[in-house]
Design an enzyme around this catalytic site. Structure first.
Site, short mmCIF file in Angstrom:
data_model
loop_
_atom_site.label_atom_id
_atom_site.label_comp_id
_atom_site.label_asym_id
_atom_site.label_seq_id
_atom_site.Cartn_x
_atom_site.Cartn_y
_atom_site.Cartn_z
N ASP A 1 -10.00 -1.09 6.07
CA ASP A 1 -10.22 0.20 7.42
C ASP A 1 -11.16 -0.36 8.77
O ASP A 1 -11.70 -1.24 8.54
CB ASP A 1 -11.63 1.27 7.16
CG ASP A 1 -10.79 2.08 6.42
OD1 ASP A 1 -9.46 2.69 6.09
OD2 ASP A 1 -11.51 2.15 5.02
N ASP A 21 -6.54 -0.95 1.18
CA ASP A 21 -6.79 -0.89 2.15
C ASP A 21 -7.85 -0.81 2.97
O ASP A 21 -8.27 -2.11 2.97
CB ASP A 21 -8.36 0.75 1.75
CG ASP A 21 -8.14 1.72 2.91
OD1 ASP A 21 -7.75 1.81 3.43
OD2 ASP A 21 -9.49 1.98 2.40
N ARG A 42 -5.25 1.77 -4.26
CA ARG A 42 -4.55 1.20 -4.15
C ARG A 42 -4.98 -0.05 -3.66
O ARG A 42 -6.08 -0.51 -3.66
CB ARG A 42 -4.91 2.20 -2.10
CG ARG A 42 -6.64 1.50 -1.77
CD ARG A 42 -7.80 2.20 -2.41
NE ARG A 42 -7.35 3.57 -2.63
CZ ARG A 42 -7.56 4.15 -0.82
NH1 ARG A 42 -7.63 3.89 0.20
NH2 ARG A 42 -7.43 5.83 -0.68
N ARG A 64 0.56 -1.42 0.37
CA ARG A 64 0.05 -0.22 0.04
C ARG A 64 0.94 1.60 0.01
O ARG A 64 1.94 1.47 0.72
CB ARG A 64 -1.09 -0.11 1.45
CG ARG A 64 -1.90 1.57 1.92
CD ARG A 64 -2.74 1.25 0.82
NE ARG A 64 -3.30 2.57 1.11
CZ ARG A 64 -4.18 3.53 1.65
NH1 ARG A 64 -4.16 2.97 2.26
NH2 ARG A 64 -4.45 4.40 1.74
N1 LIG Z 1 -11.42 3.46 11.63
C1 LIG Z 1 -10.72 4.03 11.41
N2 LIG Z 1 -9.90 3.08 10.43
C2 LIG Z 1 -9.20 3.33 9.23
N3 LIG Z 1 -7.99 4.12 9.28
C3 LIG Z 1 -8.24 5.45 10.14
C4 LIG Z 1 -9.37 5.99 11.73
N4 LIG Z 1 -9.36 6.28 11.81
C5 LIG Z 1 -8.80 7.30 11.47
N5 LIG Z 1 -8.34 6.55 10.59
C6 LIG Z 1 -6.88 7.43 9.94
O1 LIG Z 1 -7.29 7.56 8.50
C7 LIG Z 1 -5.87 7.11 8.18
C8 LIG Z 1 -5.18 7.47 6.28
O2 LIG Z 1 -5.91 6.40 6.43
P1 LIG Z 1 -6.92 5.57 4.64
O3 LIG Z 1 -5.23 6.33 4.67
O4 LIG Z 1 -6.96 4.31 4.97
O5 LIG Z 1 -7.34 6.48 4.37
P2 LIG Z 1 -8.45 5.96 2.81
O6 LIG Z 1 -8.79 4.56 2.38
O7 LIG Z 1 -7.40 7.25 1.31
O8 LIG Z 1 -9.60 7.22 2.80
P3 LIG Z 1 -10.69 6.85 4.06
O9 LIG Z 1 -10.56 6.47 5.07
O10 LIG Z 1 -11.69 7.71 3.48
O11 LIG Z 1 -11.21 5.29 4.13
C9 LIG Z 1 -4.82 5.87 8.29
O12 LIG Z 1 -3.62 6.53 8.71
C10 LIG Z 1 -5.34 6.13 9.53
O13 LIG Z 1 -4.92 6.35 11.07
N1 LIG Z 2 -15.91 2.06 -3.79
C1 LIG Z 2 -15.21 2.49 -3.26
N2 LIG Z 2 -14.67 3.09 -2.99
C2 LIG Z 2 -13.62 3.91 -2.70
C3 LIG Z 2 -13.13 3.24 -1.79
C4 LIG Z 2 -13.38 1.41 -1.68
O1 LIG Z 2 -12.87 0.97 -0.99
N3 LIG Z 2 -14.65 1.42 -2.50
N4 LIG Z 2 -12.15 3.26 -0.80
C5 LIG Z 2 -12.27 4.78 -0.65
C6 LIG Z 2 -11.33 5.31 0.13
O2 LIG Z 2 -11.17 4.08 1.73
C7 LIG Z 2 -12.41 5.50 -0.98
N5 LIG Z 2 -13.44 4.91 -1.97
#
Ligand SMILES: Nc1ncnc2c1ncn2[C@@H]1O[C@H](COP(=O)(O)OP(=O)(O)OP(=O)(O)O)[C@@H](O)[C@H]1O
Ligand SMILES: Nc1nc2c(c(=O)[nH]1)N=C(CO)CN2
Length: 183
Positions: free
Chosen positions: A115, A113, A110, A101
Protein backbone atom coordinates in the site's frame (compact mmCIF):
# COMPACT_ATOMS: atom_id res chain seq x y z
CA UNK A 1 16.99 28.84 -34.03
CA UNK A 2 16.80 27.38 -30.53
CA UNK A 3 15.24 29.72 -28.04
CA UNK A 4 17.93 30.89 -25.60
CA UNK A 5 15.77 29.76 -22.66
CA UNK A 6 14.64 26.45 -24.19
CA UNK A 7 14.87 23.52 -21.74
CA UNK A 8 14.75 20.00 -23.11
CA UNK A 9 12.58 17.26 -21.64
CA UNK A 10 15.51 15.35 -20.10
CA UNK A 11 16.66 18.43 -18.28
CA UNK A 12 13.14 19.01 -17.00
CA UNK A 13 12.72 15.44 -15.78
CA UNK A 14 16.05 15.82 -13.98
CA UNK A 15 14.50 18.75 -12.12
CA UNK A 16 11.47 16.92 -10.78
CA UNK A 17 11.27 17.42 -7.02
CA UNK A 18 11.90 14.62 -4.56
CA UNK A 19 8.98 13.55 -2.36
CA UNK A 20 8.87 11.21 0.57
CA UNK A 21 6.76 8.19 -0.40
CA UNK A 22 5.95 5.68 2.33
CA UNK A 23 4.91 2.10 1.58
CA UNK A 24 3.25 -0.43 3.89
CA UNK A 25 4.03 -4.10 3.28
CA UNK A 26 1.87 -6.95 4.53
CA UNK A 27 1.78 -10.71 4.05
CA UNK A 28 -0.23 -13.47 5.70
CA UNK A 29 0.20 -16.30 3.22
CA UNK A 30 3.16 -18.41 2.12
CA UNK A 31 6.68 -17.53 3.24
CA UNK A 32 5.68 -14.17 4.70
CA UNK A 33 9.19 -12.88 5.43
CA UNK A 34 10.40 -13.86 1.96
CA UNK A 35 7.44 -12.02 0.44
CA UNK A 36 8.25 -8.82 2.37
CA UNK A 37 11.94 -9.23 1.52
CA UNK A 38 11.07 -9.60 -2.18
CA UNK A 39 9.02 -6.42 -2.08
CA UNK A 40 11.85 -4.50 -0.41
CA UNK A 41 14.46 -5.81 -2.84
CA UNK A 42 12.26 -4.86 -5.79
CA UNK A 43 11.62 -1.40 -4.37
CA UNK A 44 15.38 -0.93 -3.93
CA UNK A 45 15.93 -1.77 -7.58
CA UNK A 46 13.15 0.52 -8.83
CA UNK A 47 14.62 3.42 -10.82
CA UNK A 48 13.97 6.85 -9.28
CA UNK A 49 13.05 5.33 -5.91
CA UNK A 50 15.60 5.55 -3.09
CA UNK A 51 14.87 3.48 0.02
CA UNK A 52 15.89 5.54 3.03
CA UNK A 53 14.45 3.54 5.95
CA UNK A 54 13.04 0.09 6.61
CA UNK A 55 11.10 -0.64 9.79
CA UNK A 56 11.39 -3.68 12.00
CA UNK A 57 9.07 -6.57 11.16
CA UNK A 58 5.88 -6.96 13.21
CA UNK A 59 3.60 -9.94 13.63
CA UNK A 60 0.06 -8.58 13.69
CA UNK A 61 -3.44 -9.86 14.29
CA UNK A 62 -5.55 -9.60 11.14
CA UNK A 63 -7.85 -6.57 11.07
CA UNK A 64 -11.15 -6.76 9.22
CA UNK A 65 -10.24 -10.17 7.84
CA UNK A 66 -12.42 -13.29 7.88
CA UNK A 67 -12.54 -15.28 11.15
CA UNK A 68 -9.52 -17.57 11.51
CA UNK A 69 -7.32 -15.69 9.03
CA UNK A 70 -3.59 -16.19 9.62
CA UNK A 71 -1.57 -13.45 11.31
CA UNK A 72 0.31 -10.96 9.15
CA UNK A 73 3.88 -9.84 8.98
CA UNK A 74 3.91 -6.08 8.43
CA UNK A 75 6.63 -3.52 7.82
CA UNK A 76 6.94 0.02 6.49
CA UNK A 77 9.44 1.33 3.93
CA UNK A 78 10.27 5.04 3.63
CA UNK A 79 11.54 6.21 0.24
CA UNK A 80 12.50 9.38 -1.57
CA UNK A 81 11.31 9.53 -5.15
CA UNK A 82 10.72 11.74 -8.16
CA UNK A 83 7.95 9.43 -9.41
CA UNK A 84 4.35 10.57 -9.48
CA UNK A 85 1.75 8.94 -7.20
CA UNK A 86 0.04 6.98 -10.01
CA UNK A 87 3.36 5.62 -11.20
CA UNK A 88 4.18 4.57 -7.63
CA UNK A 89 0.83 2.75 -7.37
CA UNK A 90 1.62 0.93 -10.65
CA UNK A 91 5.00 -0.09 -9.23
CA UNK A 92 3.30 -1.30 -6.04
CA UNK A 93 0.83 -3.41 -8.04
CA UNK A 94 3.62 -4.84 -10.19
CA UNK A 95 5.45 -5.93 -7.04
CA UNK A 96 2.28 -7.54 -5.65
CA UNK A 97 1.72 -9.36 -8.94
CA UNK A 98 5.31 -10.61 -8.99
CA UNK A 99 4.68 -12.23 -5.61
CA UNK A 100 1.55 -14.04 -6.69
CA UNK A 101 -0.97 -11.69 -5.15
CA UNK A 102 -4.50 -12.76 -5.87
CA UNK A 103 -6.66 -9.63 -5.61
CA UNK A 104 -10.05 -11.32 -5.88
CA UNK A 105 -11.05 -11.88 -2.26
CA UNK A 106 -11.61 -8.67 -0.29
CA UNK A 107 -9.52 -8.72 2.90
CA UNK A 108 -8.71 -12.39 2.22
CA UNK A 109 -5.27 -13.88 2.89
CA UNK A 110 -2.63 -12.41 0.62
CA UNK A 111 0.92 -13.33 -0.21
CA UNK A 112 1.77 -9.66 -0.48
CA UNK A 113 0.02 -6.34 -0.06
CA UNK A 114 1.89 -3.15 -0.97
CA UNK A 115 0.00 0.00 0.00
CA UNK A 116 1.05 3.56 -0.69
CA UNK A 117 0.53 5.52 2.55
CA UNK A 118 1.65 9.04 1.61
CA UNK A 119 3.49 10.82 -1.16
CA UNK A 120 4.74 14.02 0.41
CA UNK A 121 1.73 16.15 1.18
CA UNK A 122 -0.07 15.15 -2.02
CA UNK A 123 -3.80 14.53 -1.81
CA UNK A 124 -5.34 12.35 -4.49
CA UNK A 125 -8.81 10.91 -4.71
CA UNK A 126 -9.87 8.99 -7.77
CA UNK A 127 -11.20 5.51 -8.44
CA UNK A 128 -7.70 3.97 -8.48
CA UNK A 129 -5.81 5.93 -5.87
CA UNK A 130 -6.47 7.70 -2.63
CA UNK A 131 -3.74 9.63 -0.88
CA UNK A 132 -3.11 9.67 1.95
CA UNK A 133 -4.18 6.02 2.21
CA UNK A 134 -7.70 6.29 3.66
CA UNK A 135 -7.15 3.77 6.47
CA UNK A 136 -3.48 4.35 7.37
CA UNK A 137 -4.30 6.70 10.26
CA UNK A 138 -6.36 4.08 12.12
CA UNK A 139 -4.16 1.02 11.55
CA UNK A 140 -1.82 0.06 14.40
CA UNK A 141 -0.06 -2.38 12.04
CA UNK A 142 0.92 0.64 9.92
CA UNK A 143 1.48 3.31 12.60
CA UNK A 144 3.68 1.23 14.94
CA UNK A 145 6.37 0.31 12.36
CA UNK A 146 6.16 3.72 10.67
CA UNK A 147 6.69 5.48 14.00
CA UNK A 148 9.79 3.33 14.64
CA UNK A 149 11.55 4.70 11.55
CA UNK A 150 10.06 8.21 11.30
CA UNK A 151 8.55 9.33 14.61
CA UNK A 152 8.13 12.89 13.32
CA UNK A 153 6.03 11.91 10.30
CA UNK A 154 2.53 13.26 9.72
CA UNK A 155 -0.41 12.15 7.63
CA UNK A 156 -1.77 15.17 5.74
CA UNK A 157 -5.24 15.98 7.02
CA UNK A 158 -4.92 13.57 9.96
CA UNK A 159 -1.95 14.82 11.99
CA UNK A 160 1.30 13.54 13.47
CA UNK A 161 1.56 9.76 13.49
CA UNK A 162 2.74 9.94 17.12
CA UNK A 163 -0.67 11.40 18.06
CA UNK A 164 -2.57 8.94 15.87
CA UNK A 165 -0.63 6.06 17.40
CA UNK A 166 -1.69 7.14 20.89
CA UNK A 167 -5.33 6.67 19.83
CA UNK A 168 -5.16 3.11 18.47
CA UNK A 169 -5.11 -0.29 20.14
CA UNK A 170 -1.65 -1.74 19.62
CA UNK A 171 -2.26 -4.98 21.52
CA UNK A 172 -2.37 -7.06 18.33
CA UNK A 173 0.99 -5.78 17.10
CA UNK A 174 4.14 -7.61 18.26
CA UNK A 175 7.68 -6.78 17.18
CA UNK A 176 9.60 -9.78 15.81
CA UNK A 177 13.24 -8.99 16.53
CA UNK A 178 14.13 -12.46 15.29
CA UNK A 179 12.95 -11.49 11.78
CA UNK A 180 14.66 -8.67 9.92
CA UNK A 181 14.56 -7.40 6.37
CA UNK A 182 18.01 -7.31 4.82
CA UNK A 183 19.66 -4.68 2.65
N1 LIG B 1 -3.04 4.60 -1.37
C1 LIG B 1 -3.33 3.43 -1.95
N2 LIG B 1 -2.47 2.38 -1.89
C2 LIG B 1 -2.76 1.20 -2.47
N3 LIG B 1 -3.90 0.95 -3.16
C3 LIG B 1 -4.80 1.95 -3.23
C4 LIG B 1 -4.55 3.22 -2.65
N4 LIG B 1 -5.63 4.02 -2.90
C5 LIG B 1 -6.48 3.30 -3.61
N5 LIG B 1 -6.01 2.06 -3.83
C6 LIG B 1 -6.73 1.05 -4.60
O1 LIG B 1 -7.24 0.07 -3.75
C7 LIG B 1 -7.41 -1.09 -4.52
C8 LIG B 1 -7.54 -2.29 -3.61
O2 LIG B 1 -6.33 -2.43 -2.95
P1 LIG B 1 -6.03 -3.73 -2.16
O3 LIG B 1 -6.51 -4.93 -2.91
O4 LIG B 1 -4.57 -3.69 -1.79
O5 LIG B 1 -6.97 -3.53 -0.89
P2 LIG B 1 -6.84 -4.29 0.43
O6 LIG B 1 -5.38 -4.49 0.69
O7 LIG B 1 -7.70 -5.51 0.40
O8 LIG B 1 -7.44 -3.28 1.47
P3 LIG B 1 -6.82 -1.92 1.99
O9 LIG B 1 -6.91 -0.96 0.84
O10 LIG B 1 -7.73 -1.57 3.11
O11 LIG B 1 -5.41 -2.15 2.43
C9 LIG B 1 -6.22 -1.13 -5.43
O12 LIG B 1 -6.49 -1.75 -6.64
C10 LIG B 1 -5.87 0.34 -5.62
O13 LIG B 1 -6.22 0.81 -6.91
N1 LIG C 1 -2.85 -7.14 10.67
C1 LIG C 1 -3.19 -6.79 9.42
N2 LIG C 1 -4.47 -6.77 9.07
C2 LIG C 1 -4.81 -6.41 7.80
C3 LIG C 1 -3.82 -6.07 6.86
C4 LIG C 1 -2.47 -6.12 7.27
O1 LIG C 1 -1.53 -5.83 6.47
N3 LIG C 1 -2.19 -6.47 8.56
N4 LIG C 1 -4.18 -5.69 5.63
C5 LIG C 1 -5.45 -5.60 5.28
C6 LIG C 1 -5.82 -5.14 3.95
O2 LIG C 1 -4.81 -4.51 3.33
C7 LIG C 1 -6.54 -5.98 6.18
N5 LIG C 1 -6.11 -6.37 7.46
Amino acid sequence: MTHPFAVDVDTLSGMRPLSTAVFALGSNLGDRLENLQGALTTLRSTPDVIVVDVSPVYETEPVGAPEGSPTFLNAVVVTETTLQPRTLLERAHAIEDAYGRNRVELNGPRTLDVDLLIVGRREVSDEHLQLPHPRAHERAFVLVPWHDVDPGASIPGKGPIADLLAQVDTSGVRRRDDLTLED
